[in-house]
Design a protein around this motif. Sequence first.
Motif, PDB file in Angstrom:
ATOM      1  N   THR A 204       8.298  57.156  35.872  1.00  0.00           N
ATOM      2  CA  THR A 204       7.352  57.883  36.728  1.00  0.00           C
ATOM      3  C   THR A 204       6.280  56.956  37.300  1.00  0.00           C
ATOM      4  O   THR A 204       5.421  57.399  38.063  1.00  0.00           O
ATOM      5  CB  THR A 204       6.676  59.042  35.955  1.00  0.00           C
ATOM      6  OG1 THR A 204       6.079  58.528  34.755  1.00  0.00           O
ATOM      7  CG2 THR A 204       7.688  60.114  35.592  1.00  0.00           C
ATOM      8  N   PRO A 293       7.893  60.135  41.967  1.00  0.00           N
ATOM      9  CA  PRO A 293       8.484  61.418  41.545  1.00  0.00           C
ATOM     10  C   PRO A 293       8.496  61.569  40.035  1.00  0.00           C
ATOM     11  O   PRO A 293       8.435  60.576  39.289  1.00  0.00           O
ATOM     12  CB  PRO A 293       9.912  61.341  42.096  1.00  0.00           C
ATOM     13  CG  PRO A 293      10.205  59.880  42.202  1.00  0.00           C
ATOM     14  CD  PRO A 293       8.897  59.230  42.549  1.00  0.00           C
ATOM     15  N   THR A 294       8.565  62.807  39.586  1.00  0.00           N
ATOM     16  CA  THR A 294       8.685  63.073  38.152  1.00  0.00           C
ATOM     17  C   THR A 294      10.056  62.625  37.652  1.00  0.00           C
ATOM     18  O   THR A 294      10.991  62.460  38.446  1.00  0.00           O
ATOM     19  CB  THR A 294       8.487  64.573  37.858  1.00  0.00           C
ATOM     20  OG1 THR A 294       8.554  64.796  36.446  1.00  0.00           O
ATOM     21  CG2 THR A 294       9.566  65.405  38.517  1.00  0.00           C
ATOM     22  N   ALA A 295      10.176  62.420  36.358  1.00  0.00           N
ATOM     23  CA  ALA A 295      11.456  62.031  35.748  1.00  0.00           C
ATOM     24  C   ALA A 295      11.412  62.404  34.281  1.00  0.00           C
ATOM     25  O   ALA A 295      10.344  62.449  33.662  1.00  0.00           O
ATOM     26  CB  ALA A 295      11.707  60.533  35.905  1.00  0.00           C
ATOM     27  N   LYS A 366      16.252  66.804  37.543  1.00  0.00           N
ATOM     28  CA  LYS A 366      15.787  65.438  37.772  1.00  0.00           C
ATOM     29  C   LYS A 366      15.964  64.532  36.547  1.00  0.00           C
ATOM     30  O   LYS A 366      15.498  63.393  36.536  1.00  0.00           O
ATOM     31  CB  LYS A 366      14.302  65.456  38.179  1.00  0.00           C
ATOM     32  CG  LYS A 366      14.033  66.154  39.506  1.00  0.00           C
ATOM     33  CD  LYS A 366      12.546  66.177  39.823  1.00  0.00           C
ATOM     34  CE  LYS A 366      12.266  66.930  41.107  1.00  0.00           C
ATOM     35  NZ  LYS A 366      12.854  66.300  42.294  1.00  0.00           N
ATOM     36  N   ARG A 368      17.243  61.912  33.900  1.00  0.00           N
ATOM     37  CA  ARG A 368      17.929  60.628  34.073  1.00  0.00           C
ATOM     38  C   ARG A 368      18.479  60.148  32.734  1.00  0.00           C
ATOM     39  O   ARG A 368      17.836  60.308  31.695  1.00  0.00           O
ATOM     40  CB  ARG A 368      16.949  59.579  34.615  1.00  0.00           C
ATOM     41  CG  ARG A 368      16.459  59.861  36.002  1.00  0.00           C
ATOM     42  CD  ARG A 368      15.372  58.888  36.441  1.00  0.00           C
ATOM     43  NE  ARG A 368      15.790  57.490  36.367  1.00  0.00           N
ATOM     44  CZ  ARG A 368      15.086  56.485  36.888  1.00  0.00           C
ATOM     45  NH1 ARG A 368      13.935  56.733  37.499  1.00  0.00           N
ATOM     46  NH2 ARG A 368      15.519  55.249  36.794  1.00  0.00           N
TER      47      ARG A 368
END
Length: 413
Positions: A204, A293-295, A366, A368
């Motif tokens: 992030t 972006p968020t992750a 989102k 990962r």
Amino acid sequence: MRSRLLLSAALAVSAALTTSAGAVTTLNVFMGSQQRPEVFQPLFDRFQAANPDIKVKIETGGATSEAQNQYLTTVLAARDDTLDIFLIDVVRTATFAAAGWAEPLNGYISGVNSYLGSFLPGPVGAATYGGKLYAMPAFTDAQFLYYRKDLLTKYKLPVPKTWDELTATAAKIQKGEGGKMQGFNFQGAPIEGTVCNFLETLWTGGGDASNVNSAAGKQGLGFLVNSVKSKLSPAASSEIKTDDSRLQFQAGDVAIGLNWSYAWAHFQGNSPQPTTVKGDVGVAPLPSFGKNPTATCTGGWEWGVNAYGNHKKEAVKLLQFMSSVNIQRDMAVNGAYLPVRKSLYSDAKVLAANPHFKALYPVILKARPRPVTPNYPKVSEIIRNNVSAAVAGSKTVDSALSDMQRDLAPLLK
């Protein structure tokens, strides 16, 4: 004599065909004792009813991911064909694939890319190695930002969208509540949850695991360390494990915290321990640094097929059944498992049983995967030990990241 021999041969062929027609294939499925086999058995029973020539037998063992992995490593390293299918943590796929223990599934599934298009990308990514699918996603998970809705309302604060906002929000609540209220809780013990907490702050901030000794790495690890130094987080954060976080939040001692999806049900009262926060908990995507972006980390479990097994075609048939819309729906409704199919996060039956899934979906989408490498066990050890040492104050942020980078570099080539 010749006619008698021909008759005997005909009878033998007929008997062989009859035996073959009535033959039953037994699929031996291994899963951990904590993976709730009682939830899976009725589903396997339904598969057997639809496929009377296939029987499914569950073998359980190992109370932790590590214990299960140790057992499977021993069995598969010996090229044992006893097990047909095994349930593994998402971080194990690459190791099993590189060792030749997991059968690649592409050749067994018609139009595999189209088939996987309805799945969440995170679980598919974690099940893929070297461009091939080596496991079938069983159910997924991710880390979320849990927060006290009542306290944010009390202090007229919005849900934080950046880590800086989280710091300010948590500090204001902590100051106002006093006592033993923690502003921010995360996992800092040398465990897998700590690996995820670090990677999430790294991602992030725009960083990547291939270069942890970077501005993003210093920002991310520095945030965790400074949270402890400023007393926003407990002094003993380097000893906090996943369920410690859950229990402390559940007891009403945490304003904002990081945890996995399983914590939600506990917070709502479906727990062996009492909860003081029922109805007061919100869930949101993890914050980010700046405009990044968020992750979040992909968690969950996947089905692997034994490369040395004798019933691979039948095994894949069972796995496709287990990943079907109807079965994934039943797992969500009856077991609160997070589905691997995207469409089920707007399914009426799923949401009636789990209203919070709607809020979790943008976060899960989102998610990962952690570094997908056969060296992952060593990668995890390097990250968690260095992060925990920095959180404990026995290493500086710079030295922890330097050591991490040095040791990770040859493993992540």
